[in-house]
Design an enzyme around this catalytic site. Sequence first.
Site, PDB file in Angstrom:
ATOM      1  N   ALA A 185       0.850  -1.202   0.000  1.00 28.39           N
ATOM      2  CA  ALA A 185       0.000   0.000   0.000  1.00 28.39           C
ATOM      3  C   ALA A 185       0.883   1.248   0.000  1.00 28.39           C
ATOM      4  CB  ALA A 185      -0.922  -0.020   1.212  1.00 28.39           C
ATOM      5  N   THR A 187       1.176   4.305  -1.626  1.00 30.44           N
ATOM      6  CA  THR A 187       0.735   5.689  -1.450  1.00 30.44           C
ATOM      7  C   THR A 187       0.029   5.880  -0.107  1.00 30.44           C
ATOM      8  OG1 THR A 187      -1.373   5.340  -2.630  1.00 30.44           O
ATOM      9  CG2 THR A 187       0.525   6.020  -3.937  1.00 30.44           C
ATOM     10  N   ASP A 188      -0.663   4.856   0.386  1.00 29.18           N
ATOM     11  CA  ASP A 188      -1.269   4.949   1.718  1.00 29.18           C
ATOM     12  C   ASP A 188      -0.209   5.213   2.784  1.00 29.18           C
ATOM     13  OD1 ASP A 188      -3.923   4.552   1.047  1.00 29.18           O
ATOM     14  OD2 ASP A 188      -3.876   2.395   1.379  1.00 29.18           O
ATOM     15  N   ILE A 189       0.864   4.441   2.735  1.00 30.16           N
ATOM     16  CA  ILE A 189       1.882   4.539   3.779  1.00 30.16           C
ATOM     17  C   ILE A 189       2.612   5.868   3.710  1.00 30.16           C
ATOM     18  CG2 ILE A 189       4.048   3.521   4.589  1.00 30.16           C
ATOM     19  CD1 ILE A 189       2.842   0.784   3.605  1.00 30.16           C
ATOM     20  N   ALA A 192       0.425   8.673   4.938  1.00 27.17           N
ATOM     21  CA  ALA A 192       0.357   8.707   6.404  1.00 27.17           C
ATOM     22  C   ALA A 192       1.480   9.564   6.976  1.00 27.17           C
ATOM     23  CB  ALA A 192       0.439   7.285   6.954  1.00 27.17           C
TER      24      ALA A 192
END
Length: 420
Positions: A185, A187-189, A192
């Site tokens: 993941a 771009t999620d990480i 964040a």
Amino acid sequence: MLASVGTRGSGAGGGRMTRRFLPLDGVRVIDLTTSYAGPIASMHLGDLGADVIKIERPGGGDDCRTWGPPFVDGVSAWFASANRNKRSLTLDVRADAGRAALDRLLATAQAMLVNVSPPKLARLRLTPDEVLAAHPRLVYCSLTGFGVDGPDSGLLGYDLIAQARSGLMSVTGELGGAPQRPSTALTDIVAAYVCALSIVAALRDVERTGRGVALDVSLLDVALNLMAPRIASYLAGEPEPRPSGATDSVLSIYRPFRAADRTIVIAIGNDAIWRRFCAAIERPDLGQDPRFGTNELRRNARSELTAVIEAVIAQRVAAEWLERFEGADVPSAAVQFLSEVVADPQVKARRSILVGDGGEQRLASIETPWRVIGGHRRADGPVPEAGQHGEQILREVGLSDDDLAALRACGAFADGRPPR
């Protein structure tokens, strides 16, 4: 707000004092996010000492609680990786009573995160303007797929969508093959970390000015930043890139090679490393050849050089090459599988993998990628059950027995298991 606490160390040195790094001690963060990017952001704020209150919907909680298998004793491994150091409250903020309880919480908080689209924020009466009008010293962070403005601001966004829209997938995959998504993941990480960094900066600004701040973070913008060198090269005149089989767009020899037994990677970052590399593979003639003396020349001859290097690397096992390259100060590594990663001596020495309650190795999260030299941060709190701390939290902001009964009666609040 930005403070640390001295604690007595228990390791070598006996009674020496070590620095307990809790710069967000005393900061309350209300986390209304679900899935992955937002919860990781608030987890890192919790790691820094913040009191993170995770608001979940009654009757199910965060979507990520259902992401599996694998589950360990009913807990999603994905969820556990993003939700340590938090307290959970199940509250329906769509209901008037739930919205009023949320306002009571926001009045005691310094920051909030939300990850729903602008149209839904308007329906929930949670737009930046509305929230900051009621709580003028709050740091408000919106995390969405596409941002709070623009023609696509109302669309749902996930990591996969951002990787596709940003062009990241267009350069990922086997040479000449179809575009692929990096299998994490990504771009999620990264989003964040962007959220956590911007919130910490905004908290400092509120200290200085007394005025709240509204932050706008999108997965698409994060993915575009990940593509910055490729976009810059394209706009500077490079051909439009395609999947390149893990080669680099600029550095000529910066890629995987197959040794006799497994795949390794070699990173030739400058001309001196190139010459050392050529000596290590017993081809000093390549290092002395003026046709390959600079990265630009080597890149022009990439196909020729790659074929030569592939033939040489295939003759020996990976361990022998890695030992040679280490001795020659040439950056290299084996492409490790996760069974090797979790046993990697460097990973273990740095305690980079945090195990769950009671040392349960099957339920783990990853340490933040920074350390405080000569100190430590807070102990890792357990992953909360949905609504586990609900009554405790609501009583902290002054709700009475009658208030709690009214919330339960209208379905805006559901009790969870009491905190352990």
